[in-house]
Motif scaffolding. Sequence first.
Motif, PDB file in Angstrom:
ATOM      1  N   ASN A  96      36.897  31.611  38.101  1.00 52.14           N
ATOM      2  CA  ASN A  96      37.815  33.015  38.657  1.00 52.14           C
ATOM      3  C   ASN A  96      36.503  33.956  38.976  1.00 52.14           C
ATOM      4  O   ASN A  96      36.813  35.024  38.853  1.00 52.14           O
ATOM      5  CB  ASN A  96      38.259  33.476  37.230  1.00 52.14           C
ATOM      6  CG  ASN A  96      37.312  33.623  36.156  1.00 52.14           C
ATOM      7  OD1 ASN A  96      36.174  33.063  36.178  1.00 52.14           O
ATOM      8  ND2 ASN A  96      37.694  34.294  35.015  1.00 52.14           N
ATOM      9  N   PRO A 150      35.138  36.802  41.233  1.00 52.80           N
ATOM     10  CA  PRO A 150      35.643  37.798  42.365  1.00 52.80           C
ATOM     11  C   PRO A 150      35.259  36.981  43.727  1.00 52.80           C
ATOM     12  O   PRO A 150      33.951  36.811  43.776  1.00 52.80           O
ATOM     13  CB  PRO A 150      35.291  38.930  42.166  1.00 52.80           C
ATOM     14  CG  PRO A 150      34.742  38.894  40.585  1.00 52.80           C
ATOM     15  CD  PRO A 150      34.234  37.565  40.466  1.00 52.80           C
ATOM     16  N   GLY A 174      37.481  36.193  30.634  1.00 53.29           N
ATOM     17  CA  GLY A 174      37.065  37.138  31.569  1.00 53.29           C
ATOM     18  C   GLY A 174      35.965  37.680  31.810  1.00 53.29           C
ATOM     19  O   GLY A 174      35.029  36.810  32.023  1.00 53.29           O
ATOM     20  N   LYS A 192      39.622  41.517  33.357  1.00 55.93           N
ATOM     21  CA  LYS A 192      40.346  40.038  33.466  1.00 55.93           C
ATOM     22  C   LYS A 192      39.644  39.387  34.802  1.00 55.93           C
ATOM     23  O   LYS A 192      39.518  38.078  34.759  1.00 55.93           O
ATOM     24  CB  LYS A 192      41.706  40.115  33.432  1.00 55.93           C
ATOM     25  CG  LYS A 192      42.484  40.379  32.229  1.00 55.93           C
ATOM     26  CD  LYS A 192      42.802  38.997  31.332  1.00 55.93           C
ATOM     27  CE  LYS A 192      42.768  39.299  29.885  1.00 55.93           C
ATOM     28  NZ  LYS A 192      42.139  38.617  28.831  1.00 55.93           N
ATOM     29  N   ASP A 193      39.786  40.069  35.928  1.00 58.59           N
ATOM     30  CA  ASP A 193      39.274  39.562  37.186  1.00 58.59           C
ATOM     31  C   ASP A 193      37.913  39.929  37.635  1.00 58.59           C
ATOM     32  O   ASP A 193      37.741  39.601  38.788  1.00 58.59           O
ATOM     33  CB  ASP A 193      40.540  39.962  38.029  1.00 58.59           C
ATOM     34  CG  ASP A 193      40.482  41.480  38.341  1.00 58.59           C
ATOM     35  OD1 ASP A 193      39.625  42.166  37.979  1.00 58.59           O
ATOM     36  OD2 ASP A 193      41.460  41.889  38.902  1.00 58.59           O
TER      37      ASP A 193
END
Length: 328
Positions: free
Chosen positions: A11, A13, A56, A78-79
């Motif tokens: 995950n 970015p 996260g 979270k991101d």
Amino acid sequence: MAKIIGNKLKNIPWQERTEEDSMPIWRYSKNPIINRNAIPSSNSIFNSAVIPFEDGFAGVFRCDSKSVSMNIYSGFSKDGIHWNINHDPIEFQGENEEILRKEYRYDPRVCFIEDRYYITWCNGYHGPTIGMGYTFDFKTFHQTENAFLPYNRNGVLFPRKIGDYYAMLSRPSDTGHTPFGDIFYSQSKDMEYWGHHRHVMSTVKGKSAWQSTKIGPGPVPIETDEGWLLIYHGVITTCNGYVYRMGCALLDLDQPWKVKMRSSDYILAPYELYECVGDVPNVVFPCATLTDSETGRIAIYYGCADTVTSLAFTTVDELMKYMKENPL
Ligand code: BMA
């Protein structure tokens, strides 16, 4: 092809580079990701560190208040792009009142080693030095002894022991705005007593003048199978003051004070309005990366003009290629 040694980060970015991006690092299209007033008390939020945490991310943020006092705050995302930053600064626990004295705290780095998240920062103790602490959960924080005597800034840990020792890069400085500065390596058996100091790299006059006044380590070095990839800041003194840019170097895996490669050209410089205009103009200042070993992707978090926080992207191959094509 160099490989990042470390965890996969599905995950991370990420945004693909566009045709207009000609530099080895490209900016996130929605920069800045953290505005100056993201918490009620803040004047500016910049030069901050993030790290994967649970499902996260967690971070330690430099927030200067509206009374312009400098402190560090924890936050979660979270991101990795949208952040909730706590409204109160980190309160450290510790047995030693002398160490817990708080003059100022700024420019944090976060590094996971073995079982915990270590935090290093520029700590006011009769002048700037390297403050140290750790947390397991980003809720309770413990402060330990300062790593060095004043004056020092930019203490950056390596993410594992090197030859049985914890290892740190730093930049000895002065009480003021420090018109000099090289990067040094130090090691420790116990994270308290640091020694075996080695010179790593110097400023460069003439040929690579963007780094002619001072240089300082940025994010935690990235382990690759070819060496430690170090992203750092370099400063030139102009008739209008300091300009901060970003460069990269490759350090030997076992003897990181030996520089294997270093680029002559910068990798990122203040071009965008939010990097050129703010409380201190013309500053890009990297303090953290997220990396994915599977794809070689690197997301860089950097402060802009001492006011806001932004995100930029690259890959390990891009930086290796750039160093080979633009050697110092
Ligand atoms: C350095 C540090 C950084 C800051 C930079 C530019 O000395 O104080 O926090 O981003 O100056 O002002």
